[in-house]
Design a protein around this motif. Structure first.
Motif, PDB file in Angstrom:
ATOM      1  N   HIS A  33      39.232 105.723 101.842  1.00 19.43           N
ATOM      2  CA  HIS A  33      38.869 105.373 103.229  1.00 19.43           C
ATOM      3  C   HIS A  33      39.775 106.047 104.261  1.00 19.43           C
ATOM      4  O   HIS A  33      40.084 105.457 105.301  1.00 19.43           O
ATOM      5  CB  HIS A  33      38.864 103.847 103.420  1.00 19.43           C
ATOM      6  CG  HIS A  33      38.143 103.120 102.326  1.00 19.43           C
ATOM      7  ND1 HIS A  33      36.801 103.294 102.086  1.00 19.43           N
ATOM      8  CD2 HIS A  33      38.589 102.243 101.385  1.00 19.43           C
ATOM      9  CE1 HIS A  33      36.436 102.551 101.051  1.00 19.43           C
ATOM     10  NE2 HIS A  33      37.502 101.914 100.606  1.00 19.43           N
ATOM     11  N   CYS A  34      40.195 107.279 103.980  1.00 19.83           N
ATOM     12  CA  CYS A  34      41.128 107.979 104.874  1.00 19.83           C
ATOM     13  C   CYS A  34      40.468 108.454 106.155  1.00 19.83           C
ATOM     14  O   CYS A  34      41.131 108.639 107.180  1.00 19.83           O
ATOM     15  CB  CYS A  34      41.764 109.160 104.146  1.00 19.83           C
ATOM     16  SG  CYS A  34      40.580 110.472 103.690  1.00 19.83           S
ATOM     17  N   GLY A  35      39.159 108.728 106.115  1.00 22.38           N
ATOM     18  CA  GLY A  35      38.446 109.167 107.308  1.00 22.38           C
ATOM     19  C   GLY A  35      38.427 110.664 107.535  1.00 22.38           C
ATOM     20  O   GLY A  35      37.923 111.131 108.562  1.00 22.38           O
ATOM     21  N   LEU A  59      34.945 112.059 108.423  1.00 25.20           N
ATOM     22  CA  LEU A  59      34.207 111.707 109.639  1.00 25.20           C
ATOM     23  C   LEU A  59      33.907 112.901 110.547  1.00 25.20           C
ATOM     24  O   LEU A  59      32.753 113.105 110.942  1.00 25.20           O
ATOM     25  CB  LEU A  59      34.935 110.611 110.419  1.00 25.20           C
ATOM     26  CG  LEU A  59      34.532 109.169 110.066  1.00 25.20           C
ATOM     27  CD1 LEU A  59      34.867 108.835 108.608  1.00 25.20           C
ATOM     28  CD2 LEU A  59      35.203 108.173 110.996  1.00 25.20           C
ATOM     29  N   TYR A  69      27.643 111.496 112.026  1.00 30.90           N
ATOM     30  CA  TYR A  69      28.740 110.875 112.762  1.00 30.90           C
ATOM     31  C   TYR A  69      29.016 111.671 114.038  1.00 30.90           C
ATOM     32  O   TYR A  69      29.303 111.084 115.096  1.00 30.90           O
ATOM     33  CB  TYR A  69      30.005 110.806 111.910  1.00 30.90           C
ATOM     34  CG  TYR A  69      31.115 110.023 112.572  1.00 30.90           C
ATOM     35  CD1 TYR A  69      31.106 108.638 112.558  1.00 30.90           C
ATOM     36  CD2 TYR A  69      32.157 110.665 113.232  1.00 30.90           C
ATOM     37  CE1 TYR A  69      32.114 107.902 113.181  1.00 30.90           C
ATOM     38  CE2 TYR A  69      33.160 109.956 113.857  1.00 30.90           C
ATOM     39  CZ  TYR A  69      33.137 108.575 113.831  1.00 30.90           C
ATOM     40  OH  TYR A  69      34.129 107.860 114.465  1.00 30.90           O
ATOM     41  N   GLU A 127      30.072 104.347 112.524  1.00 30.40           N
ATOM     42  CA  GLU A 127      30.767 104.302 111.241  1.00 30.40           C
ATOM     43  C   GLU A 127      29.792 104.249 110.060  1.00 30.40           C
ATOM     44  O   GLU A 127      29.987 104.933 109.051  1.00 30.40           O
ATOM     45  CB  GLU A 127      31.705 103.093 111.198  1.00 30.40           C
ATOM     46  CG  GLU A 127      32.398 102.869 109.848  1.00 30.40           C
ATOM     47  CD  GLU A 127      33.486 103.893 109.536  1.00 30.40           C
ATOM     48  OE1 GLU A 127      33.874 103.984 108.360  1.00 30.40           O
ATOM     49  OE2 GLU A 127      33.941 104.584 110.465  1.00 30.40           O
ATOM     50  N   SER A 163      28.459 107.534 108.698  1.00 28.25           N
ATOM     51  CA  SER A 163      29.447 108.490 108.195  1.00 28.25           C
ATOM     52  C   SER A 163      29.530 108.320 106.679  1.00 28.25           C
ATOM     53  O   SER A 163      29.107 107.290 106.137  1.00 28.25           O
ATOM     54  CB  SER A 163      30.823 108.217 108.812  1.00 28.25           C
ATOM     55  OG  SER A 163      31.400 107.043 108.244  1.00 28.25           O
ATOM     56  N   ARG A 184      32.165 107.649 104.888  1.00 26.74           N
ATOM     57  CA  ARG A 184      32.997 106.478 104.609  1.00 26.74           C
ATOM     58  C   ARG A 184      32.200 105.188 104.806  1.00 26.74           C
ATOM     59  O   ARG A 184      32.271 104.265 103.986  1.00 26.74           O
ATOM     60  CB  ARG A 184      34.225 106.494 105.520  1.00 26.74           C
ATOM     61  CG  ARG A 184      35.190 105.333 105.257  1.00 26.74           C
ATOM     62  CD  ARG A 184      36.454 105.462 106.087  1.00 26.74           C
ATOM     63  NE  ARG A 184      36.199 105.289 107.515  1.00 26.74           N
ATOM     64  CZ  ARG A 184      37.137 105.392 108.456  1.00 26.74           C
ATOM     65  NH1 ARG A 184      38.383 105.694 108.105  1.00 26.74           N
ATOM     66  NH2 ARG A 184      36.827 105.222 109.721  1.00 26.74           N
ATOM     67  N   CYS A 205      31.311 116.547 103.614  1.00 29.06           N
ATOM     68  CA  CYS A 205      32.341 115.553 103.301  1.00 29.06           C
ATOM     69  C   CYS A 205      33.006 115.835 101.958  1.00 29.06           C
ATOM     70  O   CYS A 205      34.193 115.533 101.762  1.00 29.06           O
ATOM     71  CB  CYS A 205      31.739 114.153 103.320  1.00 29.06           C
ATOM     72  SG  CYS A 205      30.323 113.941 102.208  1.00 29.06           S
TER      73      CYS A 205
END
Length: 407
Positions: A11-13, A16, A22, A28, A31, A33, A66
Motif C-alpha cells: 500500500h505504498c502508493g 497512483l 486515478y 482511491e 487506483s 491500490r 502499475c
C-alpha cells in the motif's frame, strides 16, 4: 494463490500517479491500490461483489503501468484478470450491457465476422442506434482494410536462421492484414523462414475482459498450430503479453514451453543482426509505446532498435509514454468517455512532437489515437513500426509511404 498476490501489496502508493483512471478522477478506489483493497475486502467477506464494486474493476484499463511502478513486484495483472473472471461468473449485468458485450465477443475474435461488420458499417451512419452502441460505431476506422494476405509460408532470403511462426491475430487480421504481410517480409528478409498457418484468436481479448474459460479455449488451439516452430512472433502487444503468460493461464508444462518461444517482433528484430540492407526514410516518427509492450512485457521502445537502423529516420517520443491511450482491448467500447479523454490527451502529446508520422505497435492504439487525431482535425499517417522497417527494406519512398498510409 490470489490471497498471496494481494498480500504482496504494501500500500505504498507508488502506483497512483501511473494509473490513468486515478489521473482522470483522483479517486482511491479507481487506483490499483484501491482496487486491491476491494479485492482484499471481498476475500475477507467484508464486502460483496455488487454493481458498485464491479464498476471500479470495470474502469481499470488493464494497462499494467502499475506493474512497472510497483517496488514490491505485485502481480496486478493476474489479480485484475482473476477478479474480472469472478465478476463475469457471479454478477448479472444489466441487459443493455450484456447485449453490447455479447456483440463484441461474437464479432472481434472472428476476422471474417469483423470484415463483414466493417463492410456494413457505413449503414450505421444512417440508421438510428441505441446510445450503448454508439461507441462501437464510433470506433470503426474510416480506412478500408487491406486485402493483402500473408502466405502460409514465406521462404527466407538465403540460408534460414530459424523457423518463425507468425501470429496473424483477429483484429490484426481483419483490420491490419498489411501489417502481417509486412512482418512476414521483414522476417524473411532478415533470415527467417516464416509460417502463418490457419489460426484463430489467441484469447487475449477474452482473458483481459474476464472471460477466462473462453480465452483458454482460444489459446490452447495455438499450441498445436505452432508446435513445429522455433519462435512465435507477435506484432500486436496485447496478444504478446497474453501468450507469454500461457504457462500460468493454462497451468501445464506444454503451455509454459510455448510461452518461452513467444517474442514481440521488435524484441526479436533487436536481437537479430539485420541481413537485408535498409534504404533511407527521411521521416520524423512519433513512436508511441503500447502499454502491453512497455509495461506487461517490460520492453520499453521495443521497436526503437529496428527503427534506428533506418538511415534518415528520426524517432521522437511523445510525453507521458507511461500513460495509456484509452484503447485497452475493448475498453474504448465499454468505457467510452474515459477512453476518449485519454485518447485526446495522447493525441495532444503526439502532436506536440511535431512529427510527420505517428507509429504504434498495437492495432488498438493505432485505431484509438488516429480517431483522436481526426477529432482534433490534425490527422497524421498512422503506421505500425514494422511497416516502416518493411518500407526501408523494400526501398519505398517516404513520400509514397506517407501518401498511402492510413489516417
Amino acid at each position: 494463490m490470489i490471497r498471496e498476490l494481494v498480500d504482496d501489496c504494501v500500500h505504498c502508493g507508488f502506483c497512483l500517479p501511473t494509473c490513468p483512471t486515478y489521473a482522470l478522477w483522483q479517486e482511491e478506489m479507481d487506483s490499483p491500490r484501491g482496487r486491491i483493497h476491494l479485492i482484499d475486502a471481498r476475500l475477507d467477506g467484508t464486502i460483496e461483489l455488487n454493481p458498485t464494486v464491479a464498476e471500479h474493476f470495470d474502469r481499470c484499463l488493464g494497462c499494467m503501468a502499475c506493474v512497472t511502478a510497483c517496488p514490491s513486484g505485485v502481480r496486478y495483472d493476474r489479480l485484475i484478470e482473476t477478479t474480472r473472471a469472478a465478476v463475469e461468473d457471479e454478477l448479472e449485468r444489466p441487459l443493455g450491457e450484456r447485449i453490447v458485450r455479447g456483440l463484441v465477443f461474437r464479432m472481434l475474435p472472428y476476422p471474417s465476422r469483423m470484415r463483414t461488420a466493417l463492410r456494413l458499417a457505413p449503414l450505421g451512419e444512417h440508421v438510428p442506434l441505441p446510445a450503448r452502441l454508439h461507441p462501437l460505431r464510433d470506433a470503426l476506422p474510416p480506412w478500408h482494410p487491406s486485402a493483402e494476405t500473408v502466405p502460409e509460408r514465406t521462404p527466407s532470403a538465403g540460408r534460414p536462421i530459424g523457423r518463425a511462426g507468425l501470429l496473424t491475430g483477429c483484429v490484426q487480421q481483419a483490420l491490419f492484414s498489411d501489417v502481417n504481410a509486412a512482418t512476414a517480409r521483414v522476417l524473411a528478409a532478415d533470415g527467417f523462414e516464416v509460417v502463418a498457418p490457419p489460426q484463430g484468436c489467441c484469447g487475449a481479448l477474452s482473458v483481459h475482459a474476464g472471460r477466462i474459460d473462453e480465452g483458454r479455449r482460444f489459446a490452447r488451439r495455438l499450441l498445436d498450430v505452432f508446435a513445429d516452430v522455433d519462435v512465435v512472433v507477435v506484432n500486436s502487444s496485447g496478444c504478446g503479453s497474453h501468450l507469454k503468460e500461457l504457462g500460468w493461464l493454462l497451468d501445464d508444462e506444454r503451455a509454459a514451453a510455448f510461452s518461452e518461444k513467444v517474442r514481440d517482433v521488435g524484441e526479436l528484430l533487436a536481437s537479430t543482426p539485420p541481413r537485408a540492407a535498409r534504404s533511407p526514410l527521411p521521416l520524423s516518427v512519433a513512436l508511441q509505446d503500447p502499454c502491453h509492450v512497455r509495461h506487461a512485457q517490460s520492453l520499453p521502445l521495443a521497436m526503437a532498435a529496428s527503427l534506428g537502423r533506418i538511415p534518415g529516420l528520426e524517432i521522437v517520443e511523445p510525453a507521458e509514454q507511461d500513460l495509456c491511450c484509452g484503447s485497452a482491448g475493448i475498453y474504448n467500447l465499454l468505457q467510452a468517455d474515459a477512453a476518449r479523454e485519454l485518447g485526446a490527451r495522447k493525441a495532444a502529446n503526439v502532436l506536440e512532437t511535431g512529427a510527420s508520422v505517428y507509429a504504434s505497435a498495437n492495432p488498438g492504439c493505432l485505431v484509438q489515437v488516429s480517431a483522436a487525431l481526426r477529432r482534433a482535425r490534425r490527422p497524421l499517417p498512422a503506421l505500425h513500426p514494422i511497416e516502416l522497417v518493411d518500407a526501408s527494406v523494400r526501398g519505398a519512398s517516404a513520400a509514397r509511404l506517407r501518401a498511402e498510409a492510413r489516417r
